[in-house]
Design an enzyme around this catalytic site. Structure first.
Site, PDB file in Angstrom:
ATOM      1  N   CYS A  50      -0.387   4.109   2.219  1.00 30.95           N
ATOM      2  CA  CYS A  50      -0.133   3.906   3.649  1.00 30.95           C
ATOM      3  C   CYS A  50       1.338   4.105   3.993  1.00 30.95           C
ATOM      4  CB  CYS A  50      -0.503   2.484   4.081  1.00 30.95           C
ATOM      5  SG  CYS A  50      -2.017   1.864   3.383  1.00 30.95           S
ATOM      6  N   ASP A  51       2.230   3.590   3.151  1.00 40.36           N
ATOM      7  CA  ASP A  51       3.623   3.445   3.587  1.00 40.36           C
ATOM      8  C   ASP A  51       4.629   4.308   2.842  1.00 40.36           C
ATOM      9  OD1 ASP A  51       2.726   1.567   5.398  1.00 40.36           O
ATOM     10  OD2 ASP A  51       3.014  -0.111   4.026  1.00 40.36           O
TER      11      ASP A  51
ATOM     12  N   CYS B 291       0.832  -1.212   0.000  1.00 38.15           N
ATOM     13  CA  CYS B 291       0.000   0.000   0.000  1.00 38.15           C
ATOM     14  C   CYS B 291       0.860   1.252   0.000  1.00 38.15           C
ATOM     15  CB  CYS B 291      -0.937  -0.017   1.213  1.00 38.15           C
ATOM     16  SG  CYS B 291      -1.965   1.453   1.337  1.00 38.15           S
TER      17      CYS B 291
END
Ligand code: NAP
Length: 315
Positions: free
Chosen positions: A143-144, A140
């Site tokens: 997200c990261d 992701c």
């Protein structure tokens, strides 16, 4: 086991557990069939159990570990009376009410059902993959990406997801390689043009990751040229797998309407499926946002939809 529950929730990621919190607080005593710990696709807590730091879930300014976040979701649902079965649903029958749900030989019945079985990222199937997930390996970018400021990273895949993620990641990383197994991208023209014009993005054509290296953290990959079969190593601090997702909808193939890509169909702006009394939320019906917070929001919608449906249909 033979009593008819107001609501059974299948799946226990952010969507299912938020639905459980809301349903429990509406006195519906939800039963959550949460999945099996040994499984990578049906594990209780969903995909966040496979991540480390979560820094984009509102309310946690210092971030929180994915599994810890899901433990808190679960405790909150249990506190208000949600009950849990830590096993996998094996069969459902939504053709008549009460709806029937089987966990092996055990049969459960419910007036309403909330489906929140989630989705899984497709993976390469390489030995170190699961171990390094959350330790330099991610599925992701939203997200990261932030964790890879000024680092050299790579994205695997050649579709819209991979190209979009690679382009997004150039905001943080010093260099992004896009590793694609063919000599032509599957992604749409606009995405391709954007990638070709991005000076921080380099496409490694005809390349397949055959090994992921790293002890406690990912340190690089071994690539194989799909034409010449020559192998070479590439040092990396991060690797994003973006080769597609698969919704966990096998159970519902002949029960609920599915989109061509396998995701459940819900009525726009609601959690209603085509079967009255069956609702769906989270990634099992969302092939676009795929975030914990959007899943949680849709879980809240499903609980409210189920509660109102019960109210309208109780004699
Ligand atoms: P996708 O279109 O199925 O593309 C998957 C990519 O991964 C393909 O390039 C494929 O290679 C590659 N791949 C698959 N298995 C692989 C493996 N084992 N090893 C190496 N490479 C592998 O999936 P997606 O990109 O996630 O997109 C899914 C759908 O969402 C598509 O319809 C897409 O258009 C849509 N989407 C749209 C947007 C947008 O419009 N903003 C953004 C994201 C996704 P091959 O090309 O060789 O098959």
């Amino acid at each position: 086991m033979n009593d008819i529950r107001d609501v059974i929730i299948i799946g226990s990621g952010p969507a299912g557990l938020t639905a459980a919190i809301y349903a429990a607080r509406a006195n519906m005593t939800p039963l959550v069939i949460e999945g099996e710990p040994s499984s990578t696709s049906d594990q209780p807590g969903g995909q966040l159990m496979l991540t480390t730091d979560v820094e984009n879930f509102p309310g946690f300014p210092d971030g929180i570990m994915g599994p810890e976040l899901m433990t808190q979701f679960r405790s909150q649902a249990a506190r208000f009376g949600a009950e849990f079965v830590t096993r996998k649903v094996t069969r459902v029958d939504f053709s008549a009410r009460p709806f029937q749900i089987w966990v092996g030989e055990d049969q459960y019945q419910a007036q309403t059902v909330i489906v929140s079985t989630g989705a899984q990222s497709l993976m390469l199937g390489l030995p170190n993959e699961q171990r390094l997930l959350g330790h330099g390996l991610s599925t992701c970018a939203t997200c990261d990406g932030f964790f890879f400021r000024d680092q050299e990273i790579a994205v695997v895949g050649g579709g819209d997801s991979a190209v979009e993620e690679a382009t997004f990641l150039t905001r943080f990383a010093s260099k992004v390689y896009l590793i694609h197994r063919r000599d032509e991208l599957r992604a749409s023209k606009i995405m391709r043009d954007r990638a070709f014009a991005n000076p921080k993005l380099e496409i490694l054509w005809n390349s397949q990751v055959v090994e992921i290296e790293g002890d406690k953290k990912l340190s690089g990959v071994i690539l194989e040229d799909t034409v010449t079969h020559i192998r070479e190593s590439l040092s990396l601090q991060g690797l994003f797998i973006a080769i597609g997702h698969r919704p966990n909808t096998d159970l519902f193939q002949d029960q609920l309407e599915l989109k061509e890509n396998g995701y459940l169909v819900t009525e726009p702006d609601t959690s209603k499926t085509k079967v009255a009394g069956v609702f769906a939320c989270g990634d099992v019906q969302d092939d676009y946002y795929r975030q914990a917070v959007t899943a949680a929001g849709s879980g809240c919608m499903a609980a409210i939809d189920a509660e109102r449906w019960l109210e309208e249909h109780s004699q």
